[in-house]
Design an enzyme around this catalytic site. Structure first.
Site, short mmCIF file in Angstrom:
data_model
loop_
_atom_site.label_atom_id
_atom_site.label_comp_id
_atom_site.label_asym_id
_atom_site.label_seq_id
_atom_site.Cartn_x
_atom_site.Cartn_y
_atom_site.Cartn_z
N CYS A 78 0.85 -1.20 0.00
CA CYS A 78 0.00 0.00 0.00
C CYS A 78 0.89 1.24 0.00
CB CYS A 78 -0.89 -0.04 1.24
SG CYS A 78 -1.83 1.47 1.49
N CYS A 81 0.33 3.20 3.53
CA CYS A 81 0.75 2.72 4.86
C CYS A 81 1.77 1.59 4.79
CB CYS A 81 -0.46 2.27 5.68
SG CYS A 81 -1.11 0.65 5.23
N CYS A 126 -7.15 -1.11 1.21
CA CYS A 126 -6.16 -1.62 2.16
C CYS A 126 -6.83 -1.91 3.49
CB CYS A 126 -5.05 -0.57 2.32
SG CYS A 126 -3.90 -0.96 3.65
N CYS A 129 -5.32 0.78 6.33
CA CYS A 129 -5.57 2.23 6.35
C CYS A 129 -6.84 2.62 5.60
CB CYS A 129 -4.37 2.98 5.79
SG CYS A 129 -4.20 2.83 4.00
N CYS A 149 -8.03 -5.53 -10.02
CA CYS A 149 -7.66 -4.47 -10.95
C CYS A 149 -7.27 -3.26 -10.10
CB CYS A 149 -8.87 -4.18 -11.83
SG CYS A 149 -8.54 -2.96 -13.10
ZN LIG Z 1 -2.75 1.02 3.58
#
Ligand SMILES: [Zn+2]
Length: 163
Positions: A78, A81, A126, A129, A149
């Site tokens: 991510c 984060c 995610c 976060c 995707c």
């Molecule tokens: Zn994250």
């Protein structure tokens, strides 16, 4: 009696807000998340293109991400984060212009139905976060048949250290 009326009015207001939230669609995934920041903090921490995708649920222009061509062994995390999300072994070329994967790491991804395009789609974000990543579709390759995707700008790639 007065108390009871107040309670009922409160319940009505909550139901109305919930209804509005559903109708708007494309809004941020429901928290709370392990990492919570104010929108001002996110704006400071992320680049503008990252912020627009991760926090505002925009979609990057297909073919614009250098990660479309990333073929090295490593991990896609991510961008907000750094939680590892997809191992490079699960990446494949879907021909869509967005980095595509058939399986995330365990406990990395949250899902939510969104109606931003007026049809129900499964939004993925995610787990840690809440940052918007993209969508998952059921037209992917074996073994999962799933196509995650993902907006490349929402990812950060770290190649494995050379042996
Ligand atoms: Zn994250």
């Amino acid at each position: 009696m007065i108390d009871r009326r107040l309670v009922l009015a409160g319940a009505g207001a909550i139901a109305l807000l919930a209804g509005l939230r559903w109708w708007q669609g494309g809004e941020a995934a429901a928290g709370p998340f392990e990492i919570e920041r104010s929108e001002e903090e996110w704006r400071r921490l992320l680049s503008r293109p990252q912020y627009e995708v991760l926090r505002l649920h925009r979609t990057e222009i297909p073919g614009s991400s250098p990660l479309n061509h990333e073929k090295r062994s490593g991990v896609f995390a991510c961008a907000a984060c750094d939680l590892p999300l997809f191992p490079s072994q699960t990446k494949y070329d879907s021909g869509t212009g967005w980095p595509s994967f058939f399986r995330p790491l365990p406990d990395a991804i949250g899902r939510r139905t969104d109606y931003a395009m007026l049809v129900a789609r499964t939004e993925v974000h995610c787990r840690r976060c809440g940052g918007h990543l993209g969508h998952v579709f059921e037209d992917g390759p074996p073994p999962t048949g799933l196509r995650y995707c993902i907006n490349g700008v929402a990812l950060r790639f770290t190649p494995d250290a050379p042996a």
